[in-house]
Design a protein around this motif. Structure first.
Motif, PDB file in Angstrom:
ATOM      1  N   ASP A 365       0.841  -1.193   0.000  1.00 26.76           N
ATOM      2  CA  ASP A 365       0.000   0.000   0.000  1.00 26.76           C
ATOM      3  C   ASP A 365       0.873   1.239   0.000  1.00 26.76           C
ATOM      4  O   ASP A 365       2.097   1.174  -0.109  1.00 26.76           O
ATOM      5  CB  ASP A 365      -0.974  -0.017   1.184  1.00 26.76           C
ATOM      6  N   GLU A 366       0.240   2.412   0.139  1.00 24.47           N
ATOM      7  CA  GLU A 366       0.964   3.666  -0.001  1.00 24.47           C
ATOM      8  C   GLU A 366       2.041   3.852   1.051  1.00 24.47           C
ATOM      9  O   GLU A 366       2.987   4.610   0.874  1.00 24.47           O
ATOM     10  CB  GLU A 366      -0.022   4.844   0.055  1.00 24.47           C
ATOM     11  N   GLN A 367       1.905   3.177   2.207  1.00 22.34           N
ATOM     12  CA  GLN A 367       2.911   3.300   3.256  1.00 22.34           C
ATOM     13  C   GLN A 367       3.980   2.214   3.176  1.00 22.34           C
ATOM     14  O   GLN A 367       4.808   2.091   4.065  1.00 22.34           O
ATOM     15  CB  GLN A 367       2.241   3.257   4.633  1.00 22.34           C
ATOM     16  N   GLY A 368       3.945   1.417   2.105  1.00 20.21           N
ATOM     17  CA  GLY A 368       4.961   0.392   1.944  1.00 20.21           C
ATOM     18  C   GLY A 368       4.596  -0.928   2.580  1.00 20.21           C
ATOM     19  O   GLY A 368       5.393  -1.846   2.605  1.00 20.21           O
ATOM     20  N   LYS A 369       3.376  -1.036   3.159  1.00 22.81           N
ATOM     21  CA  LYS A 369       2.943  -2.277   3.772  1.00 22.81           C
ATOM     22  C   LYS A 369       1.961  -2.952   2.838  1.00 22.81           C
ATOM     23  O   LYS A 369       1.372  -2.321   1.969  1.00 22.81           O
ATOM     24  CB  LYS A 369       2.237  -2.019   5.113  1.00 22.81           C
ATOM     25  N   THR A 370       1.768  -4.250   3.045  1.00 24.40           N
ATOM     26  CA  THR A 370       0.691  -4.902   2.329  1.00 24.40           C
ATOM     27  C   THR A 370      -0.624  -4.523   2.986  1.00 24.40           C
ATOM     28  O   THR A 370      -0.653  -4.052   4.130  1.00 24.40           O
ATOM     29  CB  THR A 370       0.859  -6.435   2.346  1.00 24.40           C
ATOM     30  N   LYS A 371      -1.695  -4.706   2.290  1.00 26.71           N
ATOM     31  CA  LYS A 371      -2.991  -4.250   2.766  1.00 26.71           C
ATOM     32  C   LYS A 371      -3.357  -4.918   4.080  1.00 26.71           C
ATOM     33  O   LYS A 371      -3.375  -6.139   4.196  1.00 26.71           O
ATOM     34  CB  LYS A 371      -4.060  -4.574   1.730  1.00 26.71           C
ATOM     35  N   PRO A 372      -3.640  -4.132   5.146  1.00 29.79           N
ATOM     36  CA  PRO A 372      -3.962  -4.743   6.435  1.00 29.79           C
ATOM     37  C   PRO A 372      -5.381  -5.301   6.453  1.00 29.79           C
ATOM     38  O   PRO A 372      -6.247  -4.871   5.698  1.00 29.79           O
ATOM     39  CB  PRO A 372      -3.857  -3.569   7.409  1.00 29.79           C
ATOM     40  N   GLN A 373      -5.583  -6.262   7.335  1.00 28.73           N
ATOM     41  CA  GLN A 373      -6.938  -6.711   7.597  1.00 28.73           C
ATOM     42  C   GLN A 373      -7.540  -5.740   8.602  1.00 28.73           C
ATOM     43  O   GLN A 373      -6.970  -5.475   9.647  1.00 28.73           O
ATOM     44  CB  GLN A 373      -6.939  -8.125   8.181  1.00 28.73           C
ATOM     45  N   VAL A 374      -8.700  -5.197   8.281  1.00 30.16           N
ATOM     46  CA  VAL A 374      -9.301  -4.152   9.099  1.00 30.16           C
ATOM     47  C   VAL A 374     -10.722  -4.533   9.443  1.00 30.16           C
ATOM     48  O   VAL A 374     -11.446  -5.089   8.631  1.00 30.16           O
ATOM     49  CB  VAL A 374      -9.292  -2.790   8.360  1.00 30.16           C
ATOM     50  N   GLN A 375     -11.141  -4.229  10.676  1.00 33.29           N
ATOM     51  CA  GLN A 375     -12.525  -4.414  11.087  1.00 33.29           C
ATOM     52  C   GLN A 375     -13.062  -3.074  11.543  1.00 33.29           C
ATOM     53  O   GLN A 375     -12.496  -2.430  12.408  1.00 33.29           O
ATOM     54  CB  GLN A 375     -12.614  -5.432  12.234  1.00 33.29           C
ATOM     55  N   SER A 376     -14.143  -2.607  10.924  1.00 33.46           N
ATOM     56  CA  SER A 376     -14.734  -1.328  11.286  1.00 33.46           C
ATOM     57  C   SER A 376     -15.531  -1.456  12.573  1.00 33.46           C
ATOM     58  O   SER A 376     -16.204  -2.456  12.816  1.00 33.46           O
ATOM     59  CB  SER A 376     -15.645  -0.833  10.168  1.00 33.46           C
ATOM     60  N   ARG A 377     -15.491  -0.409  13.415  1.00 37.41           N
ATOM     61  CA  ARG A 377     -16.190  -0.480  14.698  1.00 37.41           C
ATOM     62  C   ARG A 377     -17.700  -0.553  14.522  1.00 37.41           C
ATOM     63  O   ARG A 377     -18.405  -1.002  15.410  1.00 37.41           O
ATOM     64  CB  ARG A 377     -15.820   0.710  15.578  1.00 37.41           C
ATOM     65  N   GLU A 378     -18.221  -0.043  13.365  1.00 36.81           N
ATOM     66  CA  GLU A 378     -19.650  -0.116  13.146  1.00 36.81           C
ATOM     67  C   GLU A 378     -20.102  -1.549  12.889  1.00 36.81           C
ATOM     68  O   GLU A 378     -21.293  -1.836  12.933  1.00 36.81           O
ATOM     69  CB  GLU A 378     -20.063   0.766  11.952  1.00 36.81           C
ATOM     70  N   ASP A 379     -19.158  -2.442  12.592  1.00 39.94           N
ATOM     71  CA  ASP A 379     -19.515  -3.795  12.194  1.00 39.94           C
ATOM     72  C   ASP A 379     -19.335  -4.817  13.307  1.00 39.94           C
ATOM     73  O   ASP A 379     -19.460  -6.002  13.067  1.00 39.94           O
ATOM     74  CB  ASP A 379     -18.672  -4.226  10.988  1.00 39.94           C
ATOM     75  N   ASN A 380     -19.003  -4.381  14.526  1.00 45.38           N
ATOM     76  CA  ASN A 380     -18.847  -5.353  15.597  1.00 45.38           C
ATOM     77  C   ASN A 380     -19.452  -4.824  16.886  1.00 45.38           C
ATOM     78  O   ASN A 380     -19.643  -3.617  17.058  1.00 45.38           O
ATOM     79  CB  ASN A 380     -17.374  -5.744  15.790  1.00 45.38           C
ATOM     80  N   ARG A 381     -19.748  -5.730  17.784  1.00 37.25           N
ATOM     81  CA  ARG A 381     -20.490  -5.401  18.998  1.00 37.25           C
ATOM     82  C   ARG A 381     -19.627  -4.706  20.050  1.00 37.25           C
ATOM     83  O   ARG A 381     -20.168  -4.198  21.041  1.00 37.25           O
ATOM     84  CB  ARG A 381     -21.095  -6.684  19.561  1.00 37.25           C
ATOM     85  N   LEU A 382     -18.314  -4.670  19.875  1.00 35.85           N
ATOM     86  CA  LEU A 382     -17.449  -4.005  20.840  1.00 35.85           C
ATOM     87  C   LEU A 382     -17.248  -2.530  20.517  1.00 35.85           C
ATOM     88  O   LEU A 382     -16.759  -1.769  21.351  1.00 35.85           O
ATOM     89  CB  LEU A 382     -16.070  -4.704  20.889  1.00 35.85           C
ATOM     90  N   GLY A 383     -17.595  -2.107  19.304  1.00 37.19           N
ATOM     91  CA  GLY A 383     -17.451  -0.713  18.930  1.00 37.19           C
ATOM     92  C   GLY A 383     -16.015  -0.269  18.752  1.00 37.19           C
ATOM     93  O   GLY A 383     -15.664   0.870  19.072  1.00 37.19           O
ATOM     94  N   ILE A 384     -15.153  -1.145  18.213  1.00 44.58           N
ATOM     95  CA  ILE A 384     -13.735  -0.811  18.043  1.00 44.58           C
ATOM     96  C   ILE A 384     -13.268  -1.138  16.633  1.00 44.58           C
ATOM     97  O   ILE A 384     -13.854  -1.986  15.954  1.00 44.58           O
ATOM     98  CB  ILE A 384     -12.842  -1.577  19.059  1.00 44.58           C
ATOM     99  N   ASN A 385     -12.220  -0.442  16.204  1.00 43.11           N
ATOM    100  CA  ASN A 385     -11.520  -0.783  14.965  1.00 43.11           C
ATOM    101  C   ASN A 385     -10.289  -1.605  15.333  1.00 43.11           C
ATOM    102  O   ASN A 385      -9.551  -1.253  16.272  1.00 43.11           O
ATOM    103  CB  ASN A 385     -11.047   0.466  14.225  1.00 43.11           C
ATOM    104  N   VAL A 386     -10.055  -2.678  14.591  1.00 44.13           N
ATOM    105  CA  VAL A 386      -8.867  -3.505  14.831  1.00 44.13           C
ATOM    106  C   VAL A 386      -8.179  -3.818  13.518  1.00 44.13           C
ATOM    107  O   VAL A 386      -8.808  -3.849  12.466  1.00 44.13           O
ATOM    108  CB  VAL A 386      -9.224  -4.833  15.557  1.00 44.13           C
ATOM    109  N   GLU A 387      -6.867  -4.024  13.586  1.00 44.71           N
ATOM    110  CA  GLU A 387      -6.082  -4.466  12.443  1.00 44.71           C
ATOM    111  C   GLU A 387      -5.169  -5.602  12.890  1.00 44.71           C
ATOM    112  O   GLU A 387      -4.816  -5.725  14.064  1.00 44.71           O
ATOM    113  CB  GLU A 387      -5.244  -3.320  11.869  1.00 44.71           C
ATOM    114  N   LEU A 388      -4.780  -6.402  11.917  1.00 41.39           N
ATOM    115  CA  LEU A 388      -3.900  -7.523  12.206  1.00 41.39           C
ATOM    116  C   LEU A 388      -2.546  -7.027  12.694  1.00 41.39           C
ATOM    117  O   LEU A 388      -1.974  -6.092  12.129  1.00 41.39           O
ATOM    118  CB  LEU A 388      -3.717  -8.379  10.950  1.00 41.39           C
TER     119      LEU A 388
END
Length: 473
Positions: A365-388
């Motif tokens: 990606d633009e920062q030189g990393k491969t695309k991270p796995q991302v979870q949006s806070r709107e999509d989970n019951r804990l209300g948080i964003n997480v990445e691998l």
């Protein structure tokens, strides 16, 4: 003897009028009629509006970045009262675009810039029914986004084949320019495989179909009523249409959509070279009869090209069986090739023709990393964003490879904030189950029981510890 007088001018005028009328009748029969095509396609076209919440809460507006965590001492001894956020309601900006339904179970394709940054996405159909849409995934490089609404038996649009297009063919668009819903505009294909400065991985279709703000994300259709492109950009000096509009080919768009549906992000092939165009003087100096190909000016040593033995000064003429006429052709061909595929690269080196086999890597990606796995806070019951948790995060957070899990990147309202989760926390276990991927996180959180104490193992500043919480129904 008197002869009747003939009005030659009138007679000639009548013949000319008759001739002109016949020509106009023939021309009108040859001009296409878009009415039935538009009528059939319109039920699958949608209007998209978005709502965005204020970037700061009411407390933060009054007390700054620490307003949400204002210490009790300020309230108790200084009499400060934290007002409710409703007292700070601000108008929420709306954006309007278009999209179209690609499957009857509710998947919708549109442009990324139509929904980027939205907290809420609303989809309105041709029959005036409305749905809240979930963002399945988005890809900035191709400016595409995949949405999902909770509905069945929706009218799906017919998909065409963008590889069969030719300049000069009639096409038409359906969208909501400036908010005028379900406007139909028509034109012809002006050119194919256009490369734009801001988008090097999309072989755009250029048309003269009038496209304006609000058309973005809507379909470009052929004379069979099939989608062959997604209206995305215009070239303008005035802010409005000036005769140049660009659409993403549907074949490329559906490849992106399938990846977004399957894993939430897009991977592309990567060659690992810096290239430039071949002009007449360069062609002469490299012994070419005419300018064509992509000249390699730099090779990343550990990239796929470097591993395969490509060198600066090589001119790539064919990639994976496709001719490279301009340097801009190469990124598009490489990007649409699956990661890990071994392809043949035909090139010229010091006047000699060579063929190299290259196994493509994954485009960072633009920062030189491969695309991270991302979870949006709107999509989970804990209300948080997480990445691998990857090596980049390990270095920043000071943890070694013995730690695996997910990094908290944003905390919204919900159970996560209530139990004190912070950005940079590493979740390694939930409810006694290890979490090593976003997919596992999704599955575990979705199945968590309500009104029961749940444990979570969290690493903060290198120190692991368990916390507990409860989820409401």
């Amino acid at each position: 003897m008197r002869y009747p007088r003939i009005n030659v001018a009138g007679w000639l005028g009548g013949i000319f009028a008759l001739f002109l009328g016949m020509q106009l009748a023939i021309a009108s029969e040859q001009l296409p009629d878009f009415s039935s095509l538009a009528e059939n396609a319109s039920p699958a076209v949608v209007n998209i509006s978005t709502l965005s919440k204020p970037k700061q809460s009411g407390r933060q507006q009054l007390y700054g970045p620490y307003g949400d965590d204002l210490p009790e001492i300020f309230r108790r001894y200084f009499g400060l009262q934290i007002p409710d956020d409703s007292q700070f309601e601000q108008p929420r900006p709306q954006s309007l675009g278009s999209g179209f339904i690609i499957s009857d179970d509710g998947y919708i394709l549109t442009n990324n810039h139509v929904v980027e940054g939205a907290d809420e996405i609303l989809v309105r159909l041709n029959d005036r029914s409305e749905f809240k849409a979930k963002l399945v995934g988005a890809d900035k490089r191709s400016d595409l986004a995949l949405l999902k609404v909770d509905a069945k038996r929706l009218p799906a649009i017919r998909l065409g084949d963008s590889d069969e297009l030719k300049p000069g063919q009639w096409v038409f668009a359906i969208g909501s320019p400036f908010g005028f819903e379900y406007s139909v505009t028509k034109g012809i294909i002006s050119a194919l495989n256009r490369s734009l400065p801001t988008e090097s991985y999309v072989p755009f279709i250029q048309t003269d179909v009038p496209i304006n703000p609000g058309n973005s994300g809507g379909p470009l259709l052929n004379m069979d009523g099939e989608v062959i492109g997604i209206n995305s950009q215009i070239f303008t000096r005035s802010g409005g249409f000036m005769g140049l509009s660009f659409a993403i080919p549907i074949d490329d768009a559906m490849d992106v959509a399938e990846q977004l549906k399957e894993k939430g992000y897009v991977t592309r092939g990567w060659l690992g070279v810096v290239i430039q165009d071949v002009d007449r003087s360069l062609a002469e100096s490299f012994g070419l009869k005419k300018p064509h190909g992509a000249l390699i000016s730099q090779v990343i040593p550990e990239g796929p090209a470097g591993t395969a033995g490509l060198q600066p000064g090589d001119i790539i003429l064919r990639f994976n069986g496709r001719d490279i006429k301009f340097s801009s052709d190469l990124p598009m061909e490489v990007g649409r090739t699956p990661v890990g595929k071994k392809v043949e690269v035909d090139l010229v080196r010091r006047g000699k023709t060579l063929t190299k086999a290259v196994e493509l890597g994954e485009l960072p990606d633009e920062q030189g990393k491969t695309k991270p796995q991302v979870q949006s806070r709107e999509d989970n019951r804990l209300g948080i964003n997480v990445e691998l948790l990857n090596d980049n995060y390990r270095q920043r957070l000071g943890v070694d490879k013995s730690v695996s899990g997910l990094v908290v990147t944003q905390v919204g309202r919900g159970a996560g904030r209530a139990v004190g989760l912070r950005n940079g926390d590493i979740i390694t276990q939930i409810n006694h189950q290890d979490v090593k991927s976003v997919q596992e996180f999704n599955s575990i959180v979705k199945k968590l029981p309500a009104d029961k104490t749940i444990s979570m193992l969290v690493v903060r500043r290198g120190m692991p510890g368990f916390i507990t919480f409860r989820l409401a129904e």
